[in-house]
Write an enzyme that holds these catalytic residues in place. Structure first.
Site, PDB file in Angstrom:
ATOM      1  CG  ASP A   1      -7.414   9.860 -24.350  1.00  0.00           C
ATOM      2  OD1 ASP A   1      -6.435   9.095 -24.353  1.00  0.00           O
ATOM      3  OD2 ASP A   1      -8.570   9.484 -24.058  1.00  0.00           O
TER       4      ASP A   1
ATOM      5  CE  LYS B   1      -6.695   1.553 -25.296  1.00  0.00           C
ATOM      6  NZ  LYS B   1      -7.706   2.614 -25.320  1.00  0.00           N
TER       7      LYS B   1
ATOM      8  NE  ARG C   1      -6.653  -3.820 -19.599  1.00  0.00           N
ATOM      9  CZ  ARG C   1      -6.707  -4.132 -20.897  1.00  0.00           C
ATOM     10  NH1 ARG C   1      -6.007  -5.138 -21.378  1.00  0.00           N
ATOM     11  NH2 ARG C   1      -7.449  -3.436 -21.725  1.00  0.00           N
TER      12      ARG C   1
ATOM     13  CB  THR D   1      -4.152   3.401 -22.205  1.00  0.00           C
ATOM     14  OG1 THR D   1      -3.953   3.441 -23.615  1.00  0.00           O
ATOM     15  CG2 THR D   1      -5.575   3.783 -21.869  1.00  0.00           C
TER      16      THR D   1
ATOM     17  CD  GLU E   1      -4.810   5.391   0.698  1.00  0.00           C
ATOM     18  OE1 GLU E   1      -4.767   6.203   1.630  1.00  0.00           O
ATOM     19  OE2 GLU E   1      -5.772   4.625   0.506  1.00  0.00           O
TER      20      GLU E   1
ATOM     21  CE1 TYR F   1      -4.268   0.887  -0.289  1.00  0.00           C
ATOM     22  CE2 TYR F   1      -4.379  -1.358   0.524  1.00  0.00           C
ATOM     23  CZ  TYR F   1      -4.974  -0.287  -0.105  1.00  0.00           C
ATOM     24  OH  TYR F   1      -6.258  -0.388  -0.560  1.00  0.00           O
TER      25      TYR F   1
END
Ligand SMILES: *Cc1c(COP(=O)(O)O)cnc(C)c1O
Length: 441
Positions: free
Chosen positions: A199, A228, A234, A225, A53, A51
């Site tokens: 984008d 691609k 991902r 992203t 954050e 974790y």
């Protein structure tokens, strides 16, 4: 996968099945690519357990000294590989859709006006679809492609911008086969006092490979992203000019996300390192060349392409020449022949979105298997043959009849002799080419 097989034979078997599918077929879905084994190893690592954050050196959790280094390295590589030295980059977005929403949320107030491409002309779900949070929370004003050229018309974009005075102008698309003039978009935004945003999810790898114009240093905010044409895990990244740094970071965390996926961020770092290699430049060049070859074959076979061609990694076949709503027949017939493509809308599609009248085809994945001109010609002829055979089927207007016709088609097509013959040829062609992430040593 020895351990997985022992613990969960069912899932292991399904993964093997998917592996087989990815090997045997032609992957021509424009948004897909193969992550390397190195990336898959990073994704499958213990970084998954941590974790973390907030951002490096200001986490809400202890034990972050290692992951701080991972995230900082990923950011450094991102700025370097895109030539975005003066930009800040956030590498935490879970995927492309949250990344876009995080930008809107970080920079705008609910109800603000955003200008973006019409969805049936190639815009993405998160660019204002009324069913998407973007469309519900903000006022989207759409621009489209020019009806004659089916390409962007920057004078028209400027005209609409002057009229609607948006806070943000967004470009970068999911089914647009041409290049984008980012400099012009940035200029238009400046004229009307809007923030410019690109984008580049689809074309990220092409931008790195310098076969598509770069949004840097013109555009204020760039999202992409990572899975691609960049060929990574991902995920997504948000680049922004320094003046937006605080708002963008807050938009991501605590605005929309909790703990970042550190294994995913490590995988992105690996993908960026691979993209820095000279081989990647060659790859990007070959993607564009292969796409042109495939597009030329389809046009020679008499098919119509949106904008009559392509400059990037994808093309959209306009099937309205056969009648409306035929994309699903083409997609399902090709799928039964082990060719993966996706149905797509065409500009001003006469059909409904679920049964659009076009087909989107991209070559990024097959190019990474080493396929070249010869294979593109074979693939193009097979695709044209299947389209011409099955897109002649009438699509009824009545909703129930439509669903019935499609259902029956999906059942029949699997056993169709013609398709089984094409499938054989596809399997033969595919078997000669190794798949990254599966066959790489
Ligand atoms: C794929 C894509 C996205 C969304 O990415 P997900 O990872 O599927 O959420 C956003 N914008 C564009 C232009 C895309 O092509």
């Amino acid at each position: 996968m020895a351990k997985l097989k022992k613990v969960d034979a069912e899932i292991a078997k399904l993964i093997e099945e998917e592996k087989k599918r990815q090997k045997e077929g032609l992957e021509l879905i424009a948004s897909e690519s193969y992550a390397s084994s190195a990336i898959l190893e990073a994704l499958g690592s213990v970084l998954n357990n941590k974790y973390a954050e907030n951002y490096p050196n200001k986490r809400y959790y202890g034990g972050c000294s290692v992951v701080d280094k991972v995230e900082t390295l990923c950011q450094k590589r991102a700025r370097d590989v895109y030539g975005a030295k003066d930009y800040h980059v956030n590498v935490q977005p879970y995927s492309g859709s949250p990344a876009n929403l995080e930008v809107y949320f970080g920079l705008l107030e609910f109800g603000d006006t955003i200008m973006a491409m019409r969805l049936d002309h190639g815009g993405h779900l998160t660019h204002g679809n009324p069913m998407n949070l973007s469309g519900k929370a903000y006022k989207f004003v759409a621009y489209g492609v020019d009806p004659k050229t089916e390409q962007l018309n920057y004078d028209e974009i400027l005209r609409i911008a002057k009229e609607c005075k948006p806070k943000l102008i967004l470009c970068g698309f999911t089914a647009y086969p041409r290049t984008i003039n980012f400099k012009k978009i940035a200029e238009i935004a400046k004229v009307v006092g809007a923030i410019s945003m690109a984008d580049i999810s689809h074309i990220s790898g092409l931008v790195i490979g310098k076969v598509h114009p770069s949004p840097f240093p013109y555009i204020d905010i760039v999202t992409t992203t990572t899975h691609k044409t960049l060929q990574g895990p991902r995920g997504a990244m948000i680049f922004c000019k320094q003046e937006f740094k605080e708002k963008i970071d807050k938009g991501v965390f605590p605005g929309m996300q909790g703990g970042p996926h550190m294994h995913q961020i490590a995988g992105i770092a690996v993908a960026l390192k691979q993209a820095k290699d000279k081989k990647f430049q060659k790859y990007a060049e070959l993607v564009v060349k292969n796409t042109k070859t495939l597009a030329d074959v389809l046009m020679q076979e008499g098919l119509k392409l949106v904008s009559n061609g392509t400059d990037n990694h994808l093309m959209v076949v306009d099937l309205t020449t056969f009648g409306k709503g035929r994309g699903v027949f083409a997609e399902k017939a090709l799928e039964s022949a082990c060719i993966s493509v996706s149905k797509s809308t065409t500009p001003n599609d006469p059909s409904v979105p679920y049964y659009p009248s076009g087909l989107r085809i991209g070559t990024a994945a097959v190019t990474s298997r080493g396929m070249k001109e010869k294979e593109m010609k074979i693939a193009g002829k097979l695709i044209a043959k299947v389209i011409k055979e099955f897109c002649t089927i009438e699509m009824p207007d009545d909703k129930e009849k439509r669903n019935e016709v499609v259902k029956k088609f999906k059942e029949d097509i699997k056993k169709n002799k013609f398709i089984l013959q094409v499938k054989k040829e596809v399997n033969k062609l595919s078997s000669k080419f190794p798949v990254p992430g599966i066959d790489d040593k």
